[in-house]
Design a protein around this motif. Structure first.
Motif, short mmCIF file in Angstrom:
data_model
loop_
_atom_site.label_atom_id
_atom_site.label_comp_id
_atom_site.label_asym_id
_atom_site.label_seq_id
_atom_site.Cartn_x
_atom_site.Cartn_y
_atom_site.Cartn_z
N VAL A 186 0.84 -1.21 0.00
CA VAL A 186 0.00 0.00 0.00
C VAL A 186 0.87 1.26 0.00
O VAL A 186 0.55 2.24 -0.67
CB VAL A 186 -0.98 -0.01 1.19
CG1 VAL A 186 -1.83 1.27 1.21
CG2 VAL A 186 -1.91 -1.23 1.10
N PHE A 245 -8.80 6.14 4.97
CA PHE A 245 -8.17 5.61 3.76
C PHE A 245 -7.59 4.22 4.02
O PHE A 245 -7.81 3.27 3.26
CB PHE A 245 -7.08 6.57 3.27
CG PHE A 245 -5.98 5.91 2.48
CD1 PHE A 245 -6.23 5.39 1.22
CD2 PHE A 245 -4.70 5.79 3.01
CE1 PHE A 245 -5.22 4.76 0.49
CE2 PHE A 245 -3.69 5.16 2.29
CZ PHE A 245 -3.95 4.65 1.04
N LEU A 298 1.59 3.13 -3.23
CA LEU A 298 0.70 4.08 -3.90
C LEU A 298 1.29 5.49 -3.90
O LEU A 298 0.97 6.29 -4.76
CB LEU A 298 -0.68 4.10 -3.21
CG LEU A 298 -1.54 2.85 -3.38
CD1 LEU A 298 -2.80 2.95 -2.53
CD2 LEU A 298 -1.91 2.66 -4.84
N PRO A 313 -2.38 9.94 -0.23
CA PRO A 313 -3.81 10.07 -0.52
C PRO A 313 -4.52 11.13 0.33
O PRO A 313 -5.34 11.88 -0.17
CB PRO A 313 -4.35 8.67 -0.24
CG PRO A 313 -3.21 7.77 -0.58
CD PRO A 313 -1.99 8.51 -0.11
N SER A 314 -4.19 11.23 1.61
CA SER A 314 -4.88 12.22 2.44
C SER A 314 -4.10 13.53 2.54
O SER A 314 -4.54 14.45 3.21
CB SER A 314 -5.13 11.65 3.84
OG SER A 314 -3.91 11.38 4.49
N ARG A 350 -15.67 10.44 4.69
CA ARG A 350 -16.84 9.73 4.15
C ARG A 350 -16.58 9.17 2.77
O ARG A 350 -17.07 8.09 2.42
CB ARG A 350 -18.05 10.67 4.15
CG ARG A 350 -18.54 10.90 5.57
CD ARG A 350 -19.76 11.78 5.64
NE ARG A 350 -20.24 11.85 7.02
CZ ARG A 350 -20.90 12.86 7.54
NH1 ARG A 350 -21.19 13.93 6.80
NH2 ARG A 350 -21.27 12.84 8.80
N VAL A 351 -15.82 9.91 1.97
CA VAL A 351 -15.45 9.39 0.65
C VAL A 351 -14.73 8.05 0.81
O VAL A 351 -14.96 7.11 0.04
CB VAL A 351 -14.56 10.41 -0.11
CG1 VAL A 351 -13.85 9.75 -1.29
CG2 VAL A 351 -15.41 11.58 -0.61
N TYR A 352 -13.89 7.95 1.83
CA TYR A 352 -13.17 6.69 2.07
C TYR A 352 -14.04 5.65 2.78
O TYR A 352 -13.55 4.57 3.14
CB TYR A 352 -11.90 6.94 2.87
CG TYR A 352 -10.81 7.64 2.08
CD1 TYR A 352 -10.45 7.20 0.81
CD2 TYR A 352 -10.14 8.74 2.60
CE1 TYR A 352 -9.46 7.83 0.08
CE2 TYR A 352 -9.14 9.38 1.88
CZ TYR A 352 -8.81 8.92 0.62
OH TYR A 352 -7.82 9.55 -0.10
N GLY A 353 -15.29 6.00 3.03
CA GLY A 353 -16.22 5.01 3.58
C GLY A 353 -16.36 5.02 5.09
O GLY A 353 -17.05 4.16 5.65
N ALA A 362 -10.14 1.49 4.37
CA ALA A 362 -10.70 1.11 3.07
C ALA A 362 -9.79 0.12 2.35
O ALA A 362 -10.25 -0.75 1.61
CB ALA A 362 -10.91 2.36 2.20
N GLN A 363 -8.47 0.24 2.57
CA GLN A 363 -7.53 -0.65 1.90
C GLN A 363 -7.63 -2.09 2.39
O GLN A 363 -7.34 -3.02 1.65
CB GLN A 363 -6.10 -0.14 2.10
CG GLN A 363 -5.79 1.12 1.31
CD GLN A 363 -5.83 0.89 -0.18
OE1 GLN A 363 -5.35 -0.13 -0.68
NE2 GLN A 363 -6.44 1.81 -0.91
N SER A 378 -15.81 15.33 4.85
CA SER A 378 -16.25 14.71 3.59
C SER A 378 -15.22 13.70 3.11
O SER A 378 -15.58 12.63 2.60
CB SER A 378 -16.45 15.77 2.51
OG SER A 378 -17.25 16.81 2.98
N LEU A 379 -13.94 14.03 3.25
CA LEU A 379 -12.89 13.13 2.79
C LEU A 379 -12.99 11.78 3.52
O LEU A 379 -12.87 10.72 2.89
CB LEU A 379 -11.52 13.77 3.01
CG LEU A 379 -10.30 13.01 2.49
CD1 LEU A 379 -10.43 12.67 1.02
CD2 LEU A 379 -9.02 13.83 2.73
#
Lengths: 452, 452
Positions: B74, B147, B77, B108-109, B176-179, B150-151, B173-174
Motif C-alpha cells: 500500500v 483511507f 501508492l 492520498p490524504s 466519508r469518501v473513504y467510507g 478502506a484498503q 467529507s474526505l
C-alpha cells in the motif's frame, strides 16, 4: 509486463520538446476568422493579447517545438509525473484489463493546468510583459496561472465568475497565496463589467463575461497581455508533455495501449494525453482506440454541430470552426466545472472530423460513482472532470470481464478532488442529479450560430 | 553535490524495515503507568484497545522491525516520497545555505499520517478486528485512518471534535469518501458523549472528549479496536520511513546534513524525519544539529515540565512521563491544529532529556509568512504545521547569509495546505494573531498534574 505499481522518471527525462500534431495532419484545421471581416485572423490581430512567441506557436507546423530551459526548470518542481498501474481498482472490478493512469494532481495547483501556465508566463516575461490577465470559473486555471506568474515575477489579475467567487473561496484564496489579484466578475473595474452591474447589481456572472473583462484590460494596456487555459493550439501543444512522458513510462511497464481514454472540456487534458499517442498511431507504431468522454450535460462532440462559432458567450472572440452547442448554450450546473464549455478546441474538432478518435457522453452520477470506487481502491480522490474518463475506464474494464480480454487501458487523472469534496458529499447523500438535455435546448442555441 | 532538484526513488527502495531508536538508547524512557494502580501498564491492560502486534511494537527493543509486504504494497501508492532541493527558496533568501525538504503531501490524504494508519489497519485486519475507532481534530488523522481502513476492508468510525465538524466540512467529507462513519463529538452514541450533551447540548467538544468516546466504543466491543495517530512508540516507529528514505536521497544529492529541522505536536512527524538521522549521529557517521520547532501557543518542550501526566484532557489514559503543559491546558486557537497538544511523545521527551536535540518556539505570523514565501517560490502551499519548521529554516538560512556558511539544512514538509486556505486568507488580510502565553496559564494547568 513489469511487476511495478508506479513508474517514475528522473527529472532529466522531462521532455525536451512539445509535440505539434499539425505537422502530421493531411490538412490544417480551418483558420479562425475575424468577427468583423470574416477573414482569417492574422498575427497583428492577436498581438494586443498574446506575445509573439505564442502567436507563432499557434500556427507553427514544426513537428517538435523545443521547451526552453527556463520552462523545464520550473517543470522540475513536479515533473515528470508518475504513471501508476491501478492494481487495486482492477482487483475490485475483477477484470483481466490492465489499467494505467497518468497522475497530474501532484502539481502545485493540483491539476494539469500549470503545464501551459508556466510557458505562457515564461514567454510573456521574456517579451517584457509586466502583467497577465485571465478569467477563471472554479479556479483551476486561475490558480495555475497565479503560480506561474509568481515564478517569473509577473503580476497576475484574475476575473473569477462571481458565483464561484462566493461559493468556492478556497481556490480564490489559493490565487491570492500566489500573489494574484482576484476580482469577482462582473466587476466595476471594467467597462463591460460596469455595464452588466448597472443592469443587474446581483449578476452571478459567467465565463463569457469574465473573458470580456480580462480581454478588455489586456487590450487597453501596453504592458499587459491575456492568457487562456484551453482551446487554442499553443495551449494544447504545451500539454503534450503528459503524453510524451506516458509513452516512455508505458514502455517501461512493457505495455502497448489498446485503449486511451480522456475527459474533454475545452480539450487541453485530452490533447495532452492523446496527441503523442496519435503520432505513434499515425506512424503505424501502435494502434490504440482513442476515446473522448464528455458530460451528457454539455455534449459538444456527441450532440453538437461542426461550425464556426464564437469562443465566448458574448461573441467578442474570433470565430472558431469547432464542435459547438452554440455560444449561447448554458450547460446545467454539473460539478465538473472544467467541462462546462459550449465548444471544443478547433484542433480536436478537426481530428474528430478526420475520424481519429471516438467520443461518448456520461451522466455525472455514474462519474462520481467511479470516482468513489477509485478513491477507496487507489487512494487518490479524483477531481470531478477526470471521473468522466474513469467512468468509461470502469465500463470498459467490466466489458473486459465479460469477454475475458486483457486490454491495456490508459487514462489521465488530471487533478485531485481535495477542492471538490462538497460534490462528493452531495453524491454520498444521494442528492446528485443527472440532467436530461432536451434536443430543443441545443436546437435553440444553435439558431444563434453566426453566419459565415 | 548534485545539480538535481528532486531525487525520486524507485518503489523497490521503499524501506524494508522501520527503525526503532529504543535499541540505540542507553536507557529506555520511563514506562506508562496505570492511572489507578500507578504501576507500569502491561500488555493485558492494552489488549482491549490495540492488537497484539502493535502492543509488542510499543515495547520492542529490536533495532529494526520488518515492514510486512502487505504494508509495503500500500505504501507503493505514494512512497518513496520525493526529496526536493528548494533552489527557488534559497535564491529568494540570497543564502549560501542549501535547503532540502522531504515532501509527504503527495499521500492520498495529503499528509504523513498514512505512514502509520496503513500498518495499524493492516495489523488489526490480520488479527481479525472488524472495526477501528479513533478521534480527530481538524481531520488529518481521521482521513488517513479512513483511507487505510478502506484498503484492508475494515470499518472505520471517527469522532470528530464538533467545532471542526461544523467549521471544516471538507476533511469530514474526505473521511466519508473513504467510507468512514463520522460522528460530531460529543455524540449521543456514547455514555461519555451523552453525559456532556446532557450538561451542555451545544458543547463544541474537544480532543479529550473525542478520545473518550472512541476509546469507550472500542473497549466495549470484542471486534473493535482503537487507533492513535501520534505520541505512542509504535506510531513514531512507523513514521521512520520518512527519515530512512531521506538518508538515501540526501546521499544521492551528495550531501551530509548540518541541521535537521522538524515541527512537533505529538511528535510523529519529527520522529519520522529525525530518528534515522539520530541513529547515524549516535554511531558517529554524521553530526547534524537537530532542532524541534513548536508553536509559542503550545510550547510543551520549551516551557513545559517533564512529569507524569495524562495523555488526554479527561484523565482516562495511562500516565505518560513526558514534557507537558498540564492535561487541562487549552492552547489558544492557532491554525496549526496538529500542534495543539498539551504534551509531547514520551520517547521524544526522553531524547530531549538526554540532550539529543534542541527546541525553539515560533509565533504563527512568522510561520505563515514563511509558508507564503515557500508557496510563491517552491509552488507547494504548506499546511500550517510544517510552516513552523519552514520559519526556522528561513531564519537559519538568513543567519547563513550573514555568516556566509553554506549549511546543508534538511526539513520535512509533512502536508499540503489545500485544506487550510482560509488560514492563509486571514494572514493575507492581516488578521492573524500571535497569542502571548502568560506564565500563569501554564502554572495553573500544571497545578493539576497527577501525583505519582
Amino acid at each position: 509486463m513489469s511487476e511495478a505499481t508506479r513508474v517514475l522518471l528522473d527529472e532529466s527525462r522531462i521532455p525536451r520538446n512539445w509535440y505539434n500534431i499539425l505537422a502530421d495532419l493531411p490538412a490544417p484545421p480551418p483558420p479562425p476568422l475575424h468577427p468583423g471581416t470574416r477573414q482569417p485572423v492574422g498575427p497583428d490581430d492577436l498581438a494586443p493579447l498574446f506575445p509573439a512567441e505564442l502567436i507563432g506557436q499557434e500556427v507553427c507546423t514544426d513537428r517538435f517545438v523545443p521547451i526552453p530551459d527556463g520552462v523545464r526548470d520550473v517543470y522540475r518542481l513536479w515533473r515528470p509525473t508518475p504513471l501508476i498501474r491501478a492494481r487495486r481498482l482492477e482487483r475490485s472490478l475483477g477484470t483481466p484489463a490492465r489499467i494505467y493512469y497518468k497522475y497530474e494532481g501532484g502539481s502545485p495547483s493540483g491539476s494539469h493546468k500549470p503545464n501551459t501556465a508556466v510557458p505562457q508566463a515564461y514567454y510573456n516575461a521574456r517579451e517584457g510583459v509586466r502583467r497577465l490577465t485571465t478569467e477563471t470559473g472554479a479556479g483551476q486555471w486561475g490558480s495555475s496561472l497565479a503560480f506561474a506568474c509568481a515564478q517569473y515575477g509577473l503580476e497576475c489579475e484574475v476575473w473569477m465568475v462571481r458565483a464561484s467567487y462566493d461559493q468556492k473561496p478556497h481556490r480564490r484564496s489559493l490565487m491570492r497565496v500566489y500573489g494574484a489579484t482576484v476580482h469577482a466578475s462582473p466587476s466595476p473595474e471594467t467597462v463591460s463589467g460596469s455595464k452588466i452591474l448597472a443592469e443587474d447589481p446581483d449578476s452571478p456572472g459567467s465565463l463569457g463575461i469574465a473573458i470580456s473583462e480580462a480581454v478588455e484590460v489586456a487590450a487597453a494596456a501596453a504592458d499587459t497581455r491575456y492568457a487562456l487555459g484551453s482551446v487554442l493550439n499553443h495551449v494544447l501543444l504545451h500539454q503534450t508533455v503528459i503524453g510524451e512522458e506516458a509513452i516512455e513510462q508505458l514502455a517501461a511497464f512493457g505495455e502497448v495501449p489498446d485503449l486511451i481514454v480522456g475527459c474533454t472540456g475545452g480539450g487541453s487534458n485530452f490533447a495532452g494525453l492523446v496527441f503523442p499517442f496519435l503520432r505513434e498511431k499515425l506512424a503505424g507504431r501502435m494502434d490504440p482506440v482513442i476515446r473522448a468522454v464528455e458530460p451528457e450535460a454539455c455534449p459538444s462532440l456527441t450532440r453538437g454541430v461542426y461550425a464556426y462559432d464564437f469562443g465566448d458567450a458574448a461573441g467578442l472572440t474570433p470565430l472558431l470552426k469547432m464542435h459547438t452547442l452554440g455560444h449561447g448554450f448554458v450547460p446545467d450546473p454539473i460539478h465538473a466545472g472544467g467541462l462546462r464549455y459550449h465548444g471544443m478546441s478547433p484542433l480536436i474538432s478537426h481530428l474528430y472530423e478526420l475520424g481519429l478518435f471516438e467520443a461518448v457522453a456520461k451522466g455525472q452520477t455514474e462519474c462520481f460513482e467511479a470516482g468513489l470506487r477509485f478513491a477507496r481502491t487507489e487512494g487518490i480522490v479524483p477531481a470531478p472532470e477526470p471521473t468522466h474518463a474513469l467512468a468509461e475506464t470502469v465500463a470498459e474494464a467490466l466489458r473486459c470481464r465479460e469477454t475475458g480480454e486483457p486490454k491495456v487501458i490508459l487514462t489521465a487523472l488530471c487533478g485531485h478532488g481535495h477542492f471538490d469534496l462538497n460534490a462528493y458529499d452531495r453524491h454520498l447523500a444521494g442528492e446528485m442529479e443527472d440532467f436530461a438535455l432536451p434536443q430543443e435546448r441545443i436546437d435553440t442555441a444553435l439558431e444563434e450560430l453566426p453566419v459565415t
